[in-house]
Write a protein that holds these residues in place. Structure first.
Motif, mmCIF file in Angstrom:
data_model
loop_
_atom_site.group_PDB
_atom_site.id
_atom_site.type_symbol
_atom_site.label_atom_id
_atom_site.label_comp_id
_atom_site.label_asym_id
_atom_site.label_seq_id
_atom_site.Cartn_x
_atom_site.Cartn_y
_atom_site.Cartn_z
ATOM 1 N N HIS A 68 0.857 -1.184 0.000
ATOM 2 C CA HIS A 68 0.000 0.000 0.000
ATOM 3 C C HIS A 68 0.895 1.237 0.000
ATOM 4 C CE1 HIS A 68 -3.731 2.160 0.915
ATOM 5 N NE2 HIS A 68 -2.981 2.922 1.681
ATOM 6 N N LEU A 69 0.762 2.066 -1.040
ATOM 7 C CA LEU A 69 1.551 3.293 -1.149
ATOM 8 C C LEU A 69 0.631 4.499 -1.094
ATOM 9 C CD1 LEU A 69 3.669 2.256 -4.263
ATOM 10 C CD2 LEU A 69 4.469 2.266 -1.921
ATOM 11 N N GLU A 70 1.034 5.506 -0.337
ATOM 12 C CA GLU A 70 0.328 6.781 -0.328
ATOM 13 C C GLU A 70 1.353 7.863 -0.593
ATOM 14 O OE1 GLU A 70 -2.051 7.508 3.119
ATOM 15 O OE2 GLU A 70 -3.058 5.576 2.975
ATOM 16 N N GLY B 19 -8.297 13.753 -1.983
ATOM 17 C CA GLY B 19 -7.703 15.081 -1.821
ATOM 18 C C GLY B 19 -6.414 15.186 -2.605
ATOM 19 N N GLU B 20 -5.354 15.508 -1.929
ATOM 20 C CA GLU B 20 -4.034 15.638 -2.560
ATOM 21 C C GLU B 20 -3.216 14.348 -2.493
ATOM 22 O OE1 GLU B 20 -2.717 18.425 -4.104
ATOM 23 O OE2 GLU B 20 -4.729 19.254 -3.920
ATOM 24 N N THR B 21 -3.802 13.292 -1.958
ATOM 25 C CA THR B 21 -3.061 12.047 -1.760
ATOM 26 C C THR B 21 -3.458 11.002 -2.800
ATOM 27 O OG1 THR B 21 -2.980 12.463 0.617
ATOM 28 C CG2 THR B 21 -2.526 10.224 -0.108
ATOM 29 N N ARG B 22 -2.452 10.441 -3.457
ATOM 30 C CA ARG B 22 -2.667 9.332 -4.380
ATOM 31 C C ARG B 22 -2.466 8.044 -3.614
ATOM 32 N NH1 ARG B 22 -0.136 10.964 -10.198
ATOM 33 N NH2 ARG B 22 -1.102 13.006 -10.264
ATOM 34 N N ILE B 23 -3.432 7.158 -3.743
ATOM 35 C CA ILE B 23 -3.376 5.874 -3.045
ATOM 36 C C ILE B 23 -3.209 4.790 -4.101
ATOM 37 C CG2 ILE B 23 -4.637 4.267 -1.575
ATOM 38 C CD1 ILE B 23 -6.124 6.801 -0.499
ATOM 39 N N TYR B 24 -2.231 3.932 -3.883
ATOM 40 C CA TYR B 24 -1.920 2.871 -4.838
ATOM 41 C C TYR B 24 -1.765 1.588 -4.036
ATOM 42 C CZ TYR B 24 0.382 0.530 -8.735
ATOM 43 O OH TYR B 24 0.712 -0.343 -9.736
ATOM 44 N N HIS B 25 -2.591 0.602 -4.331
ATOM 45 C CA HIS B 25 -2.579 -0.656 -3.596
ATOM 46 C C HIS B 25 -2.364 -1.809 -4.585
ATOM 47 C CE1 HIS B 25 -3.488 -2.994 0.012
ATOM 48 N NE2 HIS B 25 -3.993 -3.874 -0.822
ATOM 49 N N VAL B 26 -1.438 -2.676 -4.261
ATOM 50 C CA VAL B 26 -1.120 -3.822 -5.117
ATOM 51 C C VAL B 26 -1.216 -5.091 -4.279
ATOM 52 C CG1 VAL B 26 0.612 -4.886 -6.604
ATOM 53 C CG2 VAL B 26 0.477 -2.406 -6.468
ATOM 54 N N THR B 27 -1.897 -6.088 -4.819
ATOM 55 C CA THR B 27 -1.933 -7.398 -4.184
ATOM 56 C C THR B 27 -1.395 -8.429 -5.171
ATOM 57 O OG1 THR B 27 -4.187 -7.867 -4.919
ATOM 58 C CG2 THR B 27 -3.941 -6.835 -2.748
ATOM 59 N N ALA B 28 -0.874 -9.501 -4.631
ATOM 60 C CA ALA B 28 -0.348 -10.585 -5.464
ATOM 61 C C ALA B 28 -0.355 -11.864 -4.641
ATOM 62 C CB ALA B 28 1.064 -10.255 -5.946
ATOM 63 N N ILE B 29 -0.045 -12.956 -5.290
ATOM 64 C CA ILE B 29 0.044 -14.256 -4.636
ATOM 65 C C ILE B 29 1.486 -14.750 -4.736
ATOM 66 C CG2 ILE B 29 -0.711 -16.666 -4.683
ATOM 67 C CD1 ILE B 29 -2.897 -14.747 -3.763
ATOM 68 N N ASP C 54 7.174 0.990 -8.408
ATOM 69 C CA ASP C 54 7.389 1.422 -7.026
ATOM 70 C C ASP C 54 7.074 0.299 -6.045
ATOM 71 O OD1 ASP C 54 8.007 4.006 -7.918
ATOM 72 O OD2 ASP C 54 5.918 4.658 -7.770
ATOM 73 N N ALA C 55 6.050 -0.482 -6.334
ATOM 74 C CA ALA C 55 5.594 -1.527 -5.415
ATOM 75 C C ALA C 55 6.298 -2.862 -5.621
ATOM 76 C CB ALA C 55 4.088 -1.721 -5.584
ATOM 77 N N LEU C 56 6.899 -3.075 -6.779
ATOM 78 C CA LEU C 56 7.456 -4.382 -7.114
ATOM 79 C C LEU C 56 8.550 -4.838 -6.156
ATOM 80 C CD1 LEU C 56 6.934 -6.608 -9.079
ATOM 81 C CD2 LEU C 56 8.602 -5.610 -10.612
#
Length: 117
Positions: free
Chosen positions: A60-62, A101-111, A73-75
């Motif tokens: 989870h990136l904010e 708002g001004e925050t970008r939320i980026y969520h990655v899931t994997a197995i 970024d998440a890899l």
């Protein structure tokens, strides 16, 4: 003048803030972590080798409006969580992004998977 410079620097630092949270959860049996530096493979389709799904990986990136997020970024965090869970590779990568708002939320899931052969 120094006061204005300090204020501008503070605003710039706050405008580019970012946080990262990552974790894994086991789907069944637990396995010892792979050694530091182990090369975790990433598959966008299922690998040709036999495998078992062993862990669910979450990153989870904010970041503020001025700093973007992407799978790159998440890899590294996904690979780290896979290694810690004892996985050999990552499959089923799913991305979700939104903005509050001004925050970008980026969520990655994997197995995380472990080869059985």
């Amino acid at each position: 003048m120094d006061r204005i410079l300090t204020l501008c620097l503070t605003v710039l630092i706050l405008a580019s803030c970012a946080t990262t949270q990552s974790r894994y959860s086991m789907l069944g049996s637990s396995y010892p972590p792979k050694p530091e530096g182990y090369d975790i493979q990433v598959f966008h389709d299922a690998p040709q080798r036999l495998f078992v799904r062993i862990s669910r990986l979450d990153v989870h990136l904010e970041k503020t409006h001025f700093v973007g997020s992407s799978l790159d970024d998440a890899l590294q965090e996904l690979k780290k969580q896979a290694r810690l869970s004892g996985a050999d590779a990552i499959v089923d990568i799913r991305e979700h992004s939104s903005m509050v708002g001004e925050t970008r939320i980026y969520h990655v899931t994997a197995i995380g998977i472990r080869y059985t052969e």
